[in-house]
Design a protein around this motif. Structure first.
Motif, mmCIF file in Angstrom:
data_model
loop_
_atom_site.group_PDB
_atom_site.id
_atom_site.type_symbol
_atom_site.label_atom_id
_atom_site.label_comp_id
_atom_site.label_asym_id
_atom_site.label_seq_id
_atom_site.Cartn_x
_atom_site.Cartn_y
_atom_site.Cartn_z
ATOM 1 N N UNK A 83 0.838 -1.209 0.000
ATOM 2 C CA UNK A 83 0.000 0.000 0.000
ATOM 3 C C UNK A 83 0.866 1.250 0.000
ATOM 4 N N UNK A 84 2.036 1.148 -0.594
ATOM 5 C CA UNK A 84 2.864 2.335 -0.663
ATOM 6 C C UNK A 84 4.264 2.089 -0.151
ATOM 7 N N UNK A 85 4.838 3.199 0.393
ATOM 8 C CA UNK A 85 4.227 4.483 0.725
ATOM 9 C C UNK A 85 3.930 5.378 -0.471
ATOM 10 N N UNK A 86 4.523 5.089 -1.627
ATOM 11 C CA UNK A 86 4.104 5.763 -2.858
ATOM 12 C C UNK A 86 3.026 4.941 -3.533
ATOM 13 N N UNK A 87 2.721 5.250 -4.789
ATOM 14 C CA UNK A 87 1.737 4.427 -5.479
ATOM 15 C C UNK A 87 2.400 3.137 -5.958
ATOM 16 N N UNK A 88 1.694 2.040 -5.810
ATOM 17 C CA UNK A 88 2.258 0.726 -6.097
ATOM 18 C C UNK A 88 2.541 0.489 -7.570
ATOM 19 N N UNK A 89 1.895 1.265 -8.448
ATOM 20 C CA UNK A 89 2.087 1.046 -9.880
ATOM 21 C C UNK A 89 2.927 2.134 -10.536
ATOM 22 N N UNK A 90 3.365 3.118 -9.753
ATOM 23 C CA UNK A 90 4.207 4.184 -10.302
ATOM 24 C C UNK A 90 5.618 3.685 -10.592
ATOM 25 N N UNK A 91 6.015 2.615 -9.919
ATOM 26 C CA UNK A 91 7.322 1.983 -10.115
ATOM 27 C C UNK A 91 7.114 0.472 -10.152
ATOM 28 N N UNK A 92 8.087 -0.294 -10.646
ATOM 29 C CA UNK A 92 7.866 -1.743 -10.811
ATOM 30 C C UNK A 92 8.036 -2.581 -9.560
ATOM 31 N N UNK A 93 8.429 -1.990 -8.437
ATOM 32 C CA UNK A 93 8.790 -2.793 -7.270
ATOM 33 C C UNK A 93 7.653 -3.654 -6.727
ATOM 34 N N UNK A 94 6.428 -3.132 -6.732
ATOM 35 C CA UNK A 94 5.320 -3.883 -6.128
ATOM 36 C C UNK A 94 5.039 -5.174 -6.881
ATOM 37 N N UNK A 95 4.926 -5.100 -8.190
ATOM 38 C CA UNK A 95 4.657 -6.306 -8.974
ATOM 39 C C UNK A 95 5.815 -7.287 -8.854
ATOM 40 N N UNK A 96 7.038 -6.775 -8.886
ATOM 41 C CA UNK A 96 8.205 -7.629 -8.696
ATOM 42 C C UNK A 96 8.147 -8.341 -7.347
ATOM 43 N N UNK A 97 7.749 -7.616 -6.306
ATOM 44 C CA UNK A 97 7.663 -8.190 -4.962
ATOM 45 C C UNK A 97 6.592 -9.262 -4.884
ATOM 46 N N UNK A 98 5.435 -8.999 -5.464
ATOM 47 C CA UNK A 98 4.354 -9.981 -5.416
ATOM 48 C C UNK A 98 4.751 -11.282 -6.114
ATOM 49 N N UNK A 99 5.496 -11.186 -7.192
ATOM 50 C CA UNK A 99 5.944 -12.400 -7.880
ATOM 51 C C UNK A 99 6.807 -13.257 -6.954
ATOM 52 N N UNK A 100 7.706 -12.610 -6.230
ATOM 53 C CA UNK A 100 8.588 -13.327 -5.317
ATOM 54 C C UNK A 100 7.806 -13.937 -4.156
ATOM 55 N N UNK A 101 6.885 -13.153 -3.595
ATOM 56 C CA UNK A 101 6.124 -13.608 -2.436
ATOM 57 C C UNK A 101 5.158 -14.717 -2.836
ATOM 58 N N UNK A 102 4.532 -14.582 -4.001
ATOM 59 C CA UNK A 102 3.568 -15.595 -4.427
ATOM 60 C C UNK A 102 4.250 -16.941 -4.654
ATOM 61 N N UNK A 103 5.467 -16.917 -5.145
ATOM 62 C CA UNK A 103 6.211 -18.156 -5.347
ATOM 63 C C UNK A 103 6.538 -18.821 -4.023
ATOM 64 N N UNK A 104 6.902 -18.011 -3.025
ATOM 65 C CA UNK A 104 7.284 -18.559 -1.720
ATOM 66 C C UNK A 104 6.087 -18.890 -0.837
ATOM 67 N N UNK A 105 5.020 -18.084 -0.949
ATOM 68 C CA UNK A 105 3.833 -18.250 -0.095
ATOM 69 C C UNK A 105 2.562 -18.199 -0.945
ATOM 70 N N UNK A 106 2.332 -19.225 -1.750
ATOM 71 C CA UNK A 106 1.169 -19.204 -2.653
ATOM 72 C C UNK A 106 -0.173 -19.190 -1.935
ATOM 73 N N UNK A 107 -0.218 -19.640 -0.684
ATOM 74 C CA UNK A 107 -1.493 -19.714 0.030
ATOM 75 C C UNK A 107 -1.881 -18.404 0.719
#
Length: 296
Positions: free
Chosen positions: A89-113
């Motif tokens: 949820x930030x602290x900036x906008x999650x789609x203004x930079x690529x970090x959020x999507x990159x992070x979700x890919x890593x987290x989803x692989x490790x914690x799919x549930x």
């Protein structure tokens, strides 16, 4: 590829996601990963700050590197096993930079549930909707404070889109249209959409019904109306009263289910909402100072 049914998905998620259901709010936790450093709009109520003592959106101790996200989630689960949601949820906008999507890919692989949840102002939501879905995100919050450019222009100072700055009603019109297209696209993929609106007396308090009706038509499932925190360019406007807030929620409920338990969480919140915030235990003080913030 088959997409999950949004309605059945919401019924399940509302039982385990503390920002979607009242019962879940009191029994389950969330971890916010503050990986997004920049924002592409300027809200007039958004005060940029970096500290460990304010409980509001747009505030965190610092920026977390995406490569550290999986380990952070692991440690968060050790602190609070009731965590069911990983949010950004930030602290900036999650789609203004690529970090959020990159992070979700890593987290989803490790914690799919674990449920993955993203908050955004929606300016770039349509552009990245498929990427968000492919990264494992199944719930999203879009902050929509007005669907009339005249009203929205009183709430935002400007937007930045593809390197160009827009002001006034032109900026507001671009933002509103982008938000609605984004909600329509992401909801069509089966992602549950909650819309947040900041209730601002004398500005959008008589506009809530139109917002609720419009975002419902676009594909939103749930509405969350939160009170203004008087600050920055809107510091002269008092926070709405309980009566004003309740009136807005009752009106909105004609169109959408209304979530009534929001706690104005920080961008690095951790734990069960309303109980002990474990963010300092989890993060300590991250050394990299924040540059820009979003209310989210």
């Amino acid at each position: 590829m088959l997409k999950p049914n949004k309605d059945s998905g919401f019924a399940h998620l509302s039982k385990i996601h503390p920002c979607l259901g009242g019962e879940a709010h009191h029994n389950f936790g969330r971890i916010h990963l503050p990986v997004s450093p920049a924002c592409n709009i300027q809200c007039k109520f958004c005060k940029r700050d970096c500290n460990s003592n304010e409980e509001r959106p747009g505030v965190a101790n610092g920026i977390l590197d995406p490569k550290d996200a999986v380990d952070t989630v692991r440690r968060a689960l050790e602190l609070c096993p009731q965590i069911t949601v990983v949010g950004i949820a930030g602290p900036g906008d999650t789609l203004a930079t690529p970090q959020a999507i990159e992070t979700f890919k890593l987290v989803d692989k490790a914690y799919p549930d674990l449920v993955k949840c993203l908050s955004t102002n929606g300016l770039l939501l349509e552009r990245y909707a498929q990427d968000i879905y492919d990264a494992g995100v199944r719930t999203i919050t879009v902050t929509v404070n007005g669907v009339d450019p005249k009203i929205q222009s009183k709430i935002i100072s400007h937007i930045v889109l593809d390197g160009k700055i827009y002001h006034g009603e032109e900026a507001a019109d671009i933002l509103i249209k982008a938000q609605l297209r984004g909600i329509a696209k992401i909801s069509s993929l089966g992602v549950v959409v909650k819309v947040n609106s900041v209730l601002i007396p004398t500005v959008n308090d008589e506009h809530i019904e139109e917002i609720a009706k419009t975002v419902k038509e676009a594909g939103a499932t749930l509405y969350n109306i939160i009170p203004l925190i008087p600050q920055h360019d809107l510091s002269h406007i008092p926070a709405p009263t309980c009566e004003q807030l309740d009136k807005a929620r009752v009106i909105a409920e004609k169109y959408l289910g209304v979530f009534r338990h929001c706690k104005h969480c920080r961008a690095d919140a951790c734990g069960i909402p309303g109980k002990e915030d474990l963010s300092l235990k989890l993060y300590g003080v991250i050394n990299e100072r924040l540059e820009t913030f979003s209310h989210g």
